[in-house]
Design a protein around this motif. Structure first.
Motif, mmCIF file in Angstrom:
data_model
loop_
_atom_site.group_PDB
_atom_site.id
_atom_site.type_symbol
_atom_site.label_atom_id
_atom_site.label_comp_id
_atom_site.label_asym_id
_atom_site.label_seq_id
_atom_site.Cartn_x
_atom_site.Cartn_y
_atom_site.Cartn_z
ATOM 1 N N UNK A 154 0.819 -1.208 0.000
ATOM 2 C CA UNK A 154 0.000 0.000 0.000
ATOM 3 C C UNK A 154 0.853 1.258 0.000
ATOM 4 N N UNK A 155 0.415 2.237 -0.802
ATOM 5 C CA UNK A 155 0.946 3.601 -0.712
ATOM 6 C C UNK A 155 -0.161 4.487 -0.165
ATOM 7 N N UNK A 156 0.163 5.341 0.779
ATOM 8 C CA UNK A 156 -0.808 6.309 1.285
ATOM 9 C C UNK A 156 -0.337 7.712 0.918
ATOM 10 N N UNK A 157 -1.177 8.426 0.176
ATOM 11 C CA UNK A 157 -0.890 9.819 -0.166
ATOM 12 C C UNK A 157 -1.714 10.674 0.791
ATOM 13 N N UNK A 158 -1.056 11.137 1.837
ATOM 14 C CA UNK A 158 -1.723 11.795 2.951
ATOM 15 C C UNK A 158 -1.802 13.303 2.759
ATOM 16 N N UNK A 159 -2.368 13.993 3.756
ATOM 17 C CA UNK A 159 -2.483 15.447 3.703
ATOM 18 C C UNK A 159 -1.143 16.061 4.106
ATOM 19 N N UNK A 160 -0.949 16.287 5.388
ATOM 20 C CA UNK A 160 0.348 16.683 5.928
ATOM 21 C C UNK A 160 0.349 16.313 7.406
ATOM 22 N N UNK A 161 1.503 16.191 8.027
ATOM 23 C CA UNK A 161 1.586 15.659 9.388
ATOM 24 C C UNK A 161 0.780 16.464 10.402
ATOM 25 N N UNK A 162 0.103 15.738 11.287
ATOM 26 C CA UNK A 162 -0.571 16.367 12.412
ATOM 27 C C UNK A 162 -1.976 16.857 12.169
ATOM 28 N N UNK A 163 -2.460 16.818 10.922
ATOM 29 C CA UNK A 163 -3.805 17.326 10.657
ATOM 30 C C UNK A 163 -4.842 16.274 11.054
ATOM 31 N N UNK A 164 -5.833 16.638 11.885
ATOM 32 C CA UNK A 164 -6.797 15.641 12.368
ATOM 33 C C UNK A 164 -7.558 14.922 11.259
ATOM 34 N N UNK A 165 -8.023 15.671 10.258
ATOM 35 C CA UNK A 165 -8.788 15.043 9.170
ATOM 36 C C UNK A 165 -7.918 14.054 8.406
ATOM 37 N N UNK A 196 3.949 0.363 2.374
ATOM 38 C CA UNK A 196 5.358 0.409 1.965
ATOM 39 C C UNK A 196 5.824 1.818 1.611
ATOM 40 N N UNK A 197 4.868 2.744 1.482
ATOM 41 C CA UNK A 197 5.237 4.124 1.186
ATOM 42 C C UNK A 197 4.168 5.074 1.719
ATOM 43 N N UNK A 198 4.612 6.103 2.445
ATOM 44 C CA UNK A 198 3.728 7.168 2.905
ATOM 45 C C UNK A 198 4.305 8.490 2.424
ATOM 46 N N UNK A 199 3.441 9.341 1.859
ATOM 47 C CA UNK A 199 3.917 10.630 1.338
ATOM 48 C C UNK A 199 2.842 11.689 1.537
ATOM 49 N N UNK A 200 3.266 12.932 1.710
ATOM 50 C CA UNK A 200 2.333 14.041 1.873
ATOM 51 C C UNK A 200 1.976 14.627 0.511
ATOM 52 N N UNK A 222 3.684 -1.712 -5.706
ATOM 53 C CA UNK A 222 2.490 -1.187 -5.035
ATOM 54 C C UNK A 222 1.237 -1.558 -5.831
ATOM 55 N N UNK A 223 0.221 -2.083 -5.129
ATOM 56 C CA UNK A 223 -1.014 -2.455 -5.833
ATOM 57 C C UNK A 223 -2.283 -1.847 -5.228
ATOM 58 N N UNK A 224 -2.120 -1.024 -4.170
ATOM 59 C CA UNK A 224 -3.262 -0.346 -3.565
ATOM 60 C C UNK A 224 -2.815 1.032 -3.098
ATOM 61 N N UNK A 225 -3.596 2.051 -3.479
ATOM 62 C CA UNK A 225 -3.253 3.427 -3.116
ATOM 63 C C UNK A 225 -4.436 4.081 -2.408
ATOM 64 N N UNK A 226 -4.183 4.574 -1.205
ATOM 65 C CA UNK A 226 -5.145 5.407 -0.486
ATOM 66 C C UNK A 226 -4.733 6.857 -0.698
ATOM 67 N N UNK A 227 -5.712 7.722 -0.988
ATOM 68 C CA UNK A 227 -5.409 9.147 -1.133
ATOM 69 C C UNK A 227 -6.336 9.974 -0.254
ATOM 70 N N UNK A 228 -5.820 11.075 0.262
ATOM 71 C CA UNK A 228 -6.561 11.951 1.163
ATOM 72 C C UNK A 228 -7.775 12.566 0.490
ATOM 73 N N UNK A 229 -7.670 12.848 -0.819
ATOM 74 C CA UNK A 229 -8.809 13.406 -1.555
ATOM 75 C C UNK A 229 -8.673 13.096 -3.042
ATOM 76 N N UNK A 230 -9.664 13.505 -3.809
ATOM 77 C CA UNK A 230 -9.712 13.133 -5.224
ATOM 78 C C UNK A 230 -8.699 13.856 -6.102
#
Length: 333
Positions: A154-165, A196-200, A222-230
């Motif tokens: 899994x790769x997670x494309x997150x918002x930025x560190x510390x943000x509750x949402x 296996x990868x986390x990025x803002x 990587x075969x699954x990607x979670x993203x914070x928004x569209x």
């Protein structure tokens, strides 16, 4: 970002007859993170319509960019000076805005957070927002059911560190997938071995594409990607397509904007959790009018709803199709 100008647009909503008393025309302020994001455009639309229906005067303002705390501070000060008795705000910086909110509340102003909570959450009188942890759980459950036990990287494309949402969506996704995670109150990002990868991405398409490109360089399997928004999901898809991997990787997201629903229909995003900014703002305005008339304040958290939208249903997971998503989406159709 410091030293940015706040664009304070004052919109007076006129009923059949505008009476010059506070009770007949309560002043309500809406402060969003930006003026251009379709999510906040829809929020302003909801606030404007509800203010018109309730005979209220709406003041609206936004930071110049997402993260412009100084702009939101100025907006609060301007709205207090203009006589606002209720302020609705989507906090750009959940901690830094708290002192300004306290000043407003000390002056008797009702302050309601929309979409994003402050930190601490009780710095505002109330919160009207999507259950972001649930939104993450829904796409996590969908991904797990769709992949049918297939091993994941899994790769997670997150918002930025510390943000509750950002934390709630990320951790909810992992929880829904059945992986080790944190609960909804934890603002840290869980990282089980399958991630296996986390990025803002900062919720930005270009930054999302760069983040995905970097993740693929580190781990091409990587075969699954979670993203914070569209928008971040669109960037991820562009990176996958550029690498020739778009058909073998599932992308899931949160938002429910019209472009995002189109991307679900086109197969770029497998599923998204749709939220409802118009409803958040309308409920906020209604609460502000009630406060002006009766002195009654809302309190605590109010869930404004979330729906899983998917092009293809997954066994055991409740979802709606993209037609339903387009009927309820926000942004340009």
């Amino acid at each position: 970002m410091l030293h940015t100008r706040t664009h304070l647009a004052i919109a007076t909503v006129i009923g059949a007859i505008a009476l010059p008393t506070f009770a007949s025309e309560p002043i309500i302020g809406l402060i969003t993170k930006t003026e251009t994001n379709p999510f906040f455009v829809k929020m302003k639309e909801g606030a404007t319509a509800e203010a018109k229906a309730k005979g209220a005067k709406l003041l609206s303002a936004a930071g110049k960019t997402d993260g412009d705390n100084a702009g939101q501070v100025t907006a609060i000060e301007n709205m207090i000076a203009a006589g606002a008795k209720t302020i609705l705000i989507t906090p750009s910086d959940s901690k830094a805005i708290v002192p300004s909110i306290k000043k407003a509340r000390d002056k008797g102003v009702l302050v309601i957070a929309l979409d994003s909570p402050t930190e601490p959450i009780d710095a505002t009188d109330a919160l009207f927002a999507t259950d972001n942890y649930k939104a993450g759980i829904l796409i996590g459950e969908y991904a797990k059911a769709s992949l049918g036990g297939k091993p994941v990287k899994i790769a997670t494309l997150d918002l930025f560190p510390g943000h509750p949402v950002g934390a709630q969506r990320h951790n909810g996704f992992l929880q829904g997938f059945g992986l080790k995670s944190f609960d909804a109150k934890n603002n840290e990002l869980a990282k089980p071995a399958e991630v296996v990868c986390m990025a803002d991405s900062f919720g930005d398409q270009a930054k999302g594409q760069t983040a995905m490109e970097n993740c693929l360089q580190k781990n091409p399997d990587i075969n699954l990607v979670y993203t914070i928004n569209e928008p971040a999901a669109a960037g991820a898809f562009n990176a996958l397509k550029k690498a020739g991997k778009e058909k073998g990787v599932m992308v899931v997201s949160v938002d429910g904007g019209c472009q995002g629903i189109k991307d679900v229909a086109a197969g770029k995003i497998a599923a998204t959790s749709q939220q409802y900014p118009l409803k958040m703002a309308a409920m906020g305005v209604a609460a502000g009018v009630e406060y002006a008339k009766t002195g009654k304040k809302p309190s605590g958290y109010t869930d404004t709803g979330v729906t899983l939208i998917a092009a293809k249903p997954a066994a055991g997971v409740d979802s709606k199709d993209t037609k339903t998503g387009m009927d309820l989406c926000w942004g340009n159709k």
